[in-house]
Design a protein around this motif. Structure first.
Motif, PDB file in Angstrom:
ATOM      1  N   GLY A 199     -10.398 -14.319   0.549  1.00 30.50           N
ATOM      2  CA  GLY A 199     -10.055 -14.361  -0.871  1.00 30.50           C
ATOM      3  C   GLY A 199     -10.013 -13.016  -1.560  1.00 30.50           C
ATOM      4  N   CYS A 200     -10.294 -11.934  -0.811  1.00 27.67           N
ATOM      5  CA  CYS A 200     -10.302 -10.575  -1.376  1.00 27.67           C
ATOM      6  C   CYS A 200      -9.646  -9.654  -0.350  1.00 27.67           C
ATOM      7  CB  CYS A 200     -11.726 -10.113  -1.660  1.00 27.67           C
ATOM      8  SG  CYS A 200     -12.741 -11.236  -2.628  1.00 27.67           S
ATOM      9  N   ASP A 201      -8.323  -9.662  -0.313  1.00 24.76           N
ATOM     10  CA  ASP A 201      -7.614  -9.031   0.805  1.00 24.76           C
ATOM     11  C   ASP A 201      -6.667  -7.924   0.352  1.00 24.76           C
ATOM     12  OD1 ASP A 201      -5.777 -10.639  -0.478  1.00 24.76           O
ATOM     13  OD2 ASP A 201      -4.930 -11.486   1.357  1.00 24.76           O
ATOM     14  N   ALA A 202      -7.134  -7.033  -0.513  1.00 26.27           N
ATOM     15  CA  ALA A 202      -6.269  -6.001  -1.093  1.00 26.27           C
ATOM     16  C   ALA A 202      -5.688  -5.069  -0.028  1.00 26.27           C
ATOM     17  CB  ALA A 202      -7.035  -5.194  -2.136  1.00 26.27           C
ATOM     18  N   LEU A 203      -6.502  -4.639   0.941  1.00 26.60           N
ATOM     19  CA  LEU A 203      -5.989  -3.752   1.978  1.00 26.60           C
ATOM     20  C   LEU A 203      -5.051  -4.504   2.905  1.00 26.60           C
ATOM     21  CD1 LEU A 203      -5.876  -1.056   3.461  1.00 26.60           C
ATOM     22  CD2 LEU A 203      -7.884  -1.794   4.781  1.00 26.60           C
ATOM     23  N   ALA A 209       2.564  -5.075   3.038  1.00 24.30           N
ATOM     24  CA  ALA A 209       3.665  -4.688   2.149  1.00 24.30           C
ATOM     25  C   ALA A 209       4.141  -3.265   2.381  1.00 24.30           C
ATOM     26  CB  ALA A 209       3.238  -4.859   0.699  1.00 24.30           C
ATOM     27  N   GLY A 210       3.304  -2.458   3.005  1.00 20.92           N
ATOM     28  CA  GLY A 210       3.642  -1.049   3.212  1.00 20.92           C
ATOM     29  C   GLY A 210       3.288  -0.158   2.040  1.00 20.92           C
ATOM     30  N   ARG A 211       2.549  -0.694   1.075  1.00 17.22           N
ATOM     31  CA  ARG A 211       2.137   0.065  -0.101  1.00 17.22           C
ATOM     32  C   ARG A 211       1.047  -0.727  -0.823  1.00 17.22           C
ATOM     33  NH1 ARG A 211       4.372  -2.488  -4.528  1.00 17.22           N
ATOM     34  NH2 ARG A 211       6.038  -3.987  -4.030  1.00 17.22           N
ATOM     35  N   PRO A 212       0.212  -0.074  -1.635  1.00 17.04           N
ATOM     36  CA  PRO A 212      -0.773  -0.820  -2.420  1.00 17.04           C
ATOM     37  C   PRO A 212      -0.085  -1.787  -3.387  1.00 17.04           C
ATOM     38  CG  PRO A 212      -1.349   1.496  -2.353  1.00 17.04           C
ATOM     39  CD  PRO A 212       0.044   1.391  -1.781  1.00 17.04           C
ATOM     40  N   ALA A 237      -3.395   5.599   1.968  1.00 14.50           N
ATOM     41  CA  ALA A 237      -2.677   6.655   2.681  1.00 14.50           C
ATOM     42  C   ALA A 237      -3.391   7.033   3.974  1.00 14.50           C
ATOM     43  CB  ALA A 237      -2.516   7.879   1.785  1.00 14.50           C
ATOM     44  N   VAL A 238      -4.721   7.003   3.970  1.00 20.12           N
ATOM     45  CA  VAL A 238      -5.480   7.304   5.179  1.00 20.12           C
ATOM     46  C   VAL A 238      -5.425   6.149   6.165  1.00 20.12           C
ATOM     47  CG1 VAL A 238      -7.793   7.781   6.092  1.00 20.12           C
ATOM     48  CG2 VAL A 238      -7.043   8.878   3.972  1.00 20.12           C
TER      49      VAL A 238
END
Length: 305
Positions: A199-203, A209-212, A237-238
């Motif tokens: 439920g918390c999958d930002a990365l 998506a290839g971007r934040p 980016a890292v």
């Protein structure tokens, strides 16, 4: 406010190790086995302020001109780390937290002597209010999207490499990505396994998506620590690298891992810190000898039995 350009490097991590040495603990590693498989635990929940975040806070606040006041926003652990680091360095601190921030963390922030401000229902809302309160003489310290913070967090990875060089992967929990990014900088060609609750999958969403990208944070036992709605630009980016593996785990898997840590090893950690072990127990990590980072112990905690 601090401005910055460029990505942190492994050399920045090495410099950070010297900067934080007088203030942060060098936490131990523990070699053991789980289910008949060898594993190494990094006991970072024993760090001052109860989590890895003290490393990045001390490193960032030790650099540049001395501010009149430190301001930050946090779901809890970062605010506690900034409050502790500011006290160690003789600086006043103001910490903005969402209304949902757990009392187990906010009471510690106030006990250290920082000014606590509750605002909004999410970390993003608290951060917006904190930024609006920053004056020209203040320093705003982001929770993860800052090169000095990332480099400071990377000192933990450097300790793992020094103390357990035989590990081939390091498993870390991910919120905004600062710890995972710092770890990736420090561990050379080993794999960084970035573990998030479903439920918390930002990365995970950003790598796909290839971007934040902005994401919705659903209810999770680890949301107070790992509930970033968007991964940081610098961490992404890292971590946008073949050496990063993204893994998702369920709340049930996290709680089972937390329980196992207590029942078998008497290690009391918050749910977020059990997420990497949950990924390992679910056989989602291709590694011969992983190091599993137990990153914090600041939640209200009790065994299931």
């Amino acid at each position: 406010m601090t401005t910055f350009v460029g990505l942190p490097t492994a050399a920045d991590v090495a410099a950070a190790a010297e900067t934080i040495r007088p203030y942060a603990r060098r936490t131990p590693v523990m070699r053991t086995s789980v289910g008949g498989r060898e594993v190494v635990f990094k006991l970072e929940h024993l760090q001052l302020a109860g989590s890895f975040k003290l490393r990045g806070a001390v490193n960032a606040l030790s650099r540049g001109d001395r501010p009149v006041r430190v301001v930050t926003a946090s779901g809890g652990n970062h605010g506690l780390a900034v409050a502790t680091a500011a006290t160690l360095l003789g600086l006043p601190a103001t910490v903005y937290v969402p209304e949902s921030a757990p009392e187990s963390k906010t009471r510690r922030i106030e006990a250290i002597g920082a000014t606590l401000v509750r605002h909004g229902g999410t970390y993003a809302e608290a951060a917006k209010a904190a930024l609006a309160a920053v004056t020209a003489q203040d320093r705003y310290l982001p929770a993860y999207d800052h090169p000095d913070v990332i480099a400071g967090q990377g000192t933990m990875g450097a300790e793992i490499v020094a103390d357990a060089p035989e590990v081939d992967a390091v498993l870390v929990a991910v919120g905004g990505g600062g710890l995972a990014a710092g770890t990736a900088l420090a561990i050379g060609d080993r794999t960084t396994v970035a573990v998030e609750p479903e439920g918390c999958d930002a990365l995970h969403a950003a790598l796909k998506a290839g971007r934040p990208v902005d994401t919705e944070v659903l209810d999770s036992v680890a949301a107070s620590a790992l509930g970033a709605t968007r991964v940081g630009d610098l961490p992404f980016a890292v971590l946008n690298s073949p050496r990063t593996r993204s893994v998702l785990v369920s709340d049930a898997e996290i709680l089972a891992a937390q329980e196992l840590l207590w029942e078998e090893f008497r290690l009391a950690v918050e749910p977020a810190a059990a997420a990497p072990l949950a990924a390992w127990l679910a056989d989602r990590v291709p590694a011969e000898l992983p190091c599993i980072v137990l990153c914090g112990a600041n939640s209200a905690w009790a065994t299931a039995r």
